[in-house]
Scaffold this motif. Structure first.
Motif, PDB file in Angstrom:
ATOM      1  N   ARG A   1       0.875  -1.266  -0.086  1.00  0.00           N
ATOM      2  CA  ARG A   1       0.048  -0.036  -0.165  1.00  0.00           C
ATOM      3  C   ARG A   1       0.910   1.211  -0.046  1.00  0.00           C
ATOM      4  NH1 ARG A   1      -2.842  -1.117   4.312  1.00  0.00           N
ATOM      5  NH2 ARG A   1      -4.272  -2.615   3.063  1.00  0.00           N
ATOM      6  N   ALA A   2       1.856   1.207   0.913  1.00  0.00           N
ATOM      7  CA  ALA A   2       2.878   2.441   0.805  1.00  0.00           C
ATOM      8  C   ALA A   2       3.455   2.591  -0.448  1.00  0.00           C
ATOM      9  CB  ALA A   2       3.923   2.220   1.853  1.00  0.00           C
ATOM     10  N   ALA A   3       4.101   1.673  -1.205  1.00  0.00           N
ATOM     11  CA  ALA A   3       4.545   1.648  -2.544  1.00  0.00           C
ATOM     12  C   ALA A   3       3.627   2.390  -3.534  1.00  0.00           C
ATOM     13  CB  ALA A   3       5.237   0.366  -3.160  1.00  0.00           C
ATOM     14  N   GLU A   4       2.231   1.911  -3.452  1.00  0.00           N
ATOM     15  CA  GLU A   4       1.146   2.119  -4.464  1.00  0.00           C
ATOM     16  C   GLU A   4       0.870   3.342  -4.199  1.00  0.00           C
ATOM     17  OE1 GLU A   4      -1.531   1.265  -7.657  1.00  0.00           O
ATOM     18  OE2 GLU A   4       0.322   0.279  -6.830  1.00  0.00           O
ATOM     19  N   VAL A   5       0.564   3.878  -2.952  1.00  0.00           N
ATOM     20  CA  VAL A   5       0.201   5.172  -2.758  1.00  0.00           C
ATOM     21  C   VAL A   5       1.260   6.107  -3.250  1.00  0.00           C
ATOM     22  CG1 VAL A   5      -0.202   7.069  -1.021  1.00  0.00           C
ATOM     23  CG2 VAL A   5      -1.259   4.781  -0.771  1.00  0.00           C
ATOM     24  N   ALA A   6       2.688   6.158  -2.906  1.00  0.00           N
ATOM     25  CA  ALA A   6       3.889   6.779  -3.588  1.00  0.00           C
ATOM     26  C   ALA A   6       3.721   6.948  -4.923  1.00  0.00           C
ATOM     27  CB  ALA A   6       5.057   6.053  -2.747  1.00  0.00           C
ATOM     28  N   ARG A   7       3.322   5.847  -5.411  1.00  0.00           N
ATOM     29  CA  ARG A   7       3.328   5.783  -6.966  1.00  0.00           C
ATOM     30  C   ARG A   7       2.232   6.642  -7.534  1.00  0.00           C
ATOM     31  NH1 ARG A   7       1.145   3.547 -11.461  1.00  0.00           N
ATOM     32  NH2 ARG A   7      -0.699   2.368  -9.984  1.00  0.00           N
ATOM     33  N   ILE A   8       1.350   6.443  -6.995  1.00  0.00           N
ATOM     34  CA  ILE A   8       0.112   7.356  -7.494  1.00  0.00           C
ATOM     35  C   ILE A   8       0.218   8.568  -7.146  1.00  0.00           C
ATOM     36  CG2 ILE A   8      -2.447   7.570  -7.274  1.00  0.00           C
ATOM     37  CD1 ILE A   8      -2.435   4.379  -6.729  1.00  0.00           C
ATOM     38  N   THR A   9       0.466   9.253  -6.151  1.00  0.00           N
ATOM     39  CA  THR A   9       0.656  10.542  -5.681  1.00  0.00           C
ATOM     40  C   THR A   9       1.464  11.229  -6.154  1.00  0.00           C
ATOM     41  OG1 THR A   9       1.676  10.057  -3.601  1.00  0.00           O
ATOM     42  CG2 THR A   9      -0.943   9.976  -3.533  1.00  0.00           C
ATOM     43  N   GLY A  10       2.718  10.445  -6.197  1.00  0.00           N
ATOM     44  CA  GLY A  10       4.066  11.314  -6.547  1.00  0.00           C
ATOM     45  C   GLY A  10       4.415  12.331  -5.755  1.00  0.00           C
ATOM     46  N   THR A  11       4.114  12.360  -4.479  1.00  0.00           N
ATOM     47  CA  THR A  11       4.446  13.750  -3.846  1.00  0.00           C
ATOM     48  C   THR A  11       5.190  12.937  -2.444  1.00  0.00           C
ATOM     49  OG1 THR A  11       2.257  13.564  -2.724  1.00  0.00           O
ATOM     50  CG2 THR A  11       2.579  14.816  -4.557  1.00  0.00           C
ATOM     51  N   LEU A  12       5.271  11.620  -2.187  1.00  0.00           N
ATOM     52  CA  LEU A  12       5.539  11.006  -0.782  1.00  0.00           C
ATOM     53  C   LEU A  12       7.043  10.790  -0.687  1.00  0.00           C
ATOM     54  CD1 LEU A  12       2.430   9.109  -0.074  1.00  0.00           C
ATOM     55  CD2 LEU A  12       2.996  11.329   0.923  1.00  0.00           C
ATOM     56  N   GLY A  13       7.779  11.054  -2.010  1.00  0.00           N
ATOM     57  CA  GLY A  13       9.013  10.386  -2.141  1.00  0.00           C
ATOM     58  C   GLY A  13       9.157   9.072  -2.698  1.00  0.00           C
ATOM     59  N   GLN A  14      10.392   8.274  -2.862  1.00  0.00           N
ATOM     60  CA  GLN A  14      10.419   7.251  -3.507  1.00  0.00           C
ATOM     61  C   GLN A  14      10.507   5.974  -2.582  1.00  0.00           C
ATOM     62  OE1 GLN A  14      14.043   8.755  -5.915  1.00  0.00           O
ATOM     63  NE2 GLN A  14      13.130   7.265  -7.270  1.00  0.00           N
ATOM     64  N   VAL A  15      11.304   6.337  -1.438  1.00  0.00           N
ATOM     65  CA  VAL A  15      11.123   5.382  -0.183  1.00  0.00           C
ATOM     66  C   VAL A  15       9.884   5.659   0.916  1.00  0.00           C
ATOM     67  CG1 VAL A  15      12.349   3.989   1.632  1.00  0.00           C
ATOM     68  CG2 VAL A  15      13.441   4.659  -0.631  1.00  0.00           C
ATOM     69  N   VAL A  16       8.879   5.109   1.144  1.00  0.00           N
ATOM     70  CA  VAL A  16       7.837   5.318   1.915  1.00  0.00           C
ATOM     71  C   VAL A  16       7.395   4.145   2.986  1.00  0.00           C
ATOM     72  CG1 VAL A  16       5.669   6.226   2.063  1.00  0.00           C
ATOM     73  CG2 VAL A  16       7.048   6.926   0.080  1.00  0.00           C
ATOM     74  N   ALA A  17       7.671   4.480   4.143  1.00  0.00           N
ATOM     75  CA  ALA A  17       7.047   3.582   5.222  1.00  0.00           C
ATOM     76  C   ALA A  17       5.700   3.732   5.286  1.00  0.00           C
ATOM     77  CB  ALA A  17       7.781   3.794   6.494  1.00  0.00           C
ATOM     78  N   HIS A  18       4.879   2.460   5.728  1.00  0.00           N
ATOM     79  CA  HIS A  18       3.514   2.500   5.989  1.00  0.00           C
ATOM     80  C   HIS A  18       3.096   3.392   6.957  1.00  0.00           C
ATOM     81  CE1 HIS A  18      -0.514   1.099   7.305  1.00  0.00           C
ATOM     82  NE2 HIS A  18      -0.769   0.827   6.130  1.00  0.00           N
ATOM     83  N   THR A  19       4.065   3.868   8.019  1.00  0.00           N
ATOM     84  CA  THR A  19       3.679   4.710   9.084  1.00  0.00           C
ATOM     85  C   THR A  19       3.855   6.241   8.761  1.00  0.00           C
ATOM     86  OG1 THR A  19       6.192   4.648   9.602  1.00  0.00           O
ATOM     87  CG2 THR A  19       4.617   3.210  10.939  1.00  0.00           C
ATOM     88  N   GLN A  20       4.227   6.412   7.465  1.00  0.00           N
ATOM     89  CA  GLN A  20       4.196   7.747   6.984  1.00  0.00           C
ATOM     90  C   GLN A  20       3.147   8.395   5.961  1.00  0.00           C
ATOM     91  OE1 GLN A  20       8.266   6.932   5.129  1.00  0.00           O
ATOM     92  NE2 GLN A  20       8.938   8.920   5.997  1.00  0.00           N
TER      93      GLN A  20
END
Length: 418
Positions: free
Chosen positions: A288-307
């Protein structure tokens, strides 16, 4: 496999009356016999460390060893420790390169008989290596099947897979954390083969950084995952090690994708779980963290679920559920590409908690222009931005739209890449 290669090396070394060695394709030493003549620094390094420097590997590649089909000569290169000529023979099975057999020039001239024996040794080594690699691949294939079951929805299947992984020594018991890697793709389309291969190679190279039975990798249609196991480690140590490994995975993925592709990959990190059979929860979080980061494009490239914040909850919804949860007036505004400027103004306004001065500065507009735009938003959506519930509905709706593939909320929303 190693014992068979050693017996082969000893037998051919006795027939040749000279030293002989077998390396894999990366020049890792697999077997060798006693040396009968002088050796150079490169051979000493190979024997002492079971491997050689990257410079030596590059030198061998530059000499065309990987493309050779018969006996070839490797000239000296004193700068990297090779002061003596080598004669090599590629080990191939069905044209696939499996390694090399080597003779060293310090043992004396290499005649036709030695060349024929070198070819014979390579042919026998090919059979040994092929059998060994088949066995390794069968073992790894079974481990991948068990890993697939370990992250499945069925609890009974997960329990059985976890027990089998430990019993068959594919994994050890202990706390687990899962990383998921993704690359840019067109919505609804499978990954191109080169992208899938990049994922597989990057994740496998990270797996190799972990001790045996501490990491398992699996490539799926649109992502790859790395399950990491940390027996006896405290939570702070696990968190630090996983964060470092996630950065390494991103770097490996960028390298595999090629220069200029740095922004086209994402790594999600799931939370730790105390037992192997709970790995599916960490996997779902990482995905879910990777998918949200991919879709939004605003959270960075390495994203923890807690973020993820509120995205952690919204990411569980389907596109239809996301669309239904957006206020109708806001959904209409989002669906009109001409109104993208108003959507961006609303987003910045809500993200800055309605601080007009900060919003105007962030958008590089006058405050009067800001108020005009916000008034227009209210007219088009029916929302009253001075009403708490409406502001919450608007802010939550924009977050939902961030995750919806057809409702971009930013003027800089990324276009489809592939």
């Amino acid at each position: 496999m190693v014992s068979e290669l050693q017996r082969l090396v000893d037998a051919f070394g006795a027939r040749l009356g000279r030293s002989i060695a077998i390396d894999d394709t990366r020049l890792k030493l697999l077997a060798y016999n006693a040396h009968t003549g002088d050796v150079d620094d490169a051979r000493i390094e190979s024997v002492m460390h079971r491997g050689v420097s990257t410079a030596l590997v590059a030198h061998v590649c530059e000499q065309g060893a990987a493309q050779a089909s018969d006996v070839f000569t490797l000239p000296p290169c004193p700068q990297i420790g090779i002061t003596m000529e080598r004669v090599g023979m590629p080990i191939r099975y069905d044209d696939a390169l499996l390694g090399y057999v080597w003779l060293i020039g310090s043992d004396g001239p290499i005649g036709e008989r030695a060349v024929e024996l070198l070819r014979e040794a390579a042919a026998q080594a090919a059979l040994v290596l092929h059998r060994g690699y088949l066995g390794v691949e069968v073992t790894r294939s079974h481990a991948r099947e068990l890993l697939r079951d370990l992250i499945a929805p069925d609890q009974a299947l997960r329990t059985e897979a976890g027990a089998a992984l430990v019993e068959e020594e594919h994994a050890v018991a202990g706390p687990v954390t899962v990383l998921v890697a993704m690359v840019a793709r067109e919505e609804g389309e499978p990954l191109a083969e080169e992208r899938r291969l990049a994922l597989e190679l990057a994740v496998d190279r990270c797996r190799r950084r972990l001790p045996p039975s501490r990491g398992l990798a699996l490539t799926r249609p649109d992502h790859a995952l790395l399950l990491t196991i940390w027996p006896g480690a405290r939570s702070q140590v696990i968190e630090r090690n996983v964060a470092e490994l996630a950065e390494v995975l991103r770097e490996k993925l960028v390298a595999e994708l090629g220069l200029g592709r740095a922004a086209l990959c994402w790594v999600g990190v799931g939370g730790p779980r105390p037992r192997l059979t709970e790995a599916h929860s960490s996997y779902e979080e990482a995905r879910r963290a990777a998918e949200v980061a991919r879709i939004t494009g605003t959270l960075g490239q390495v994203v923890a679920h807690t973020q993820l914040g509120v995205y952690a909850l919204l990411g569980k919804l389907t596109p239809d559920e996301l669309a239904e949860g957006i206020h109708p007036g806001l959904r209409s505004l989002l669906s009109n590409p001409v109104r993208r400027e108003l959507v961006e103004t609303l987003r910045v306004y809500l993200d800055h908690a309605g601080d007009a001065q900060h919003v105007a500065t962030a958008l590089h507009i006058h405050r009067s222009t800001l108020y005009k735009r916000l008034h227009r938003v209210e007219q088009l959506t029916g929302l009253q931005l001075d009403v708490g519930d409406d502001r919450l509905a608007a802010h939550l709706g924009l977050k939902m739209a961030d995750l919806h593939p057809c409702l971009p909320t930013s003027m800089n929303a990324p276009d489809v890449v592939f």
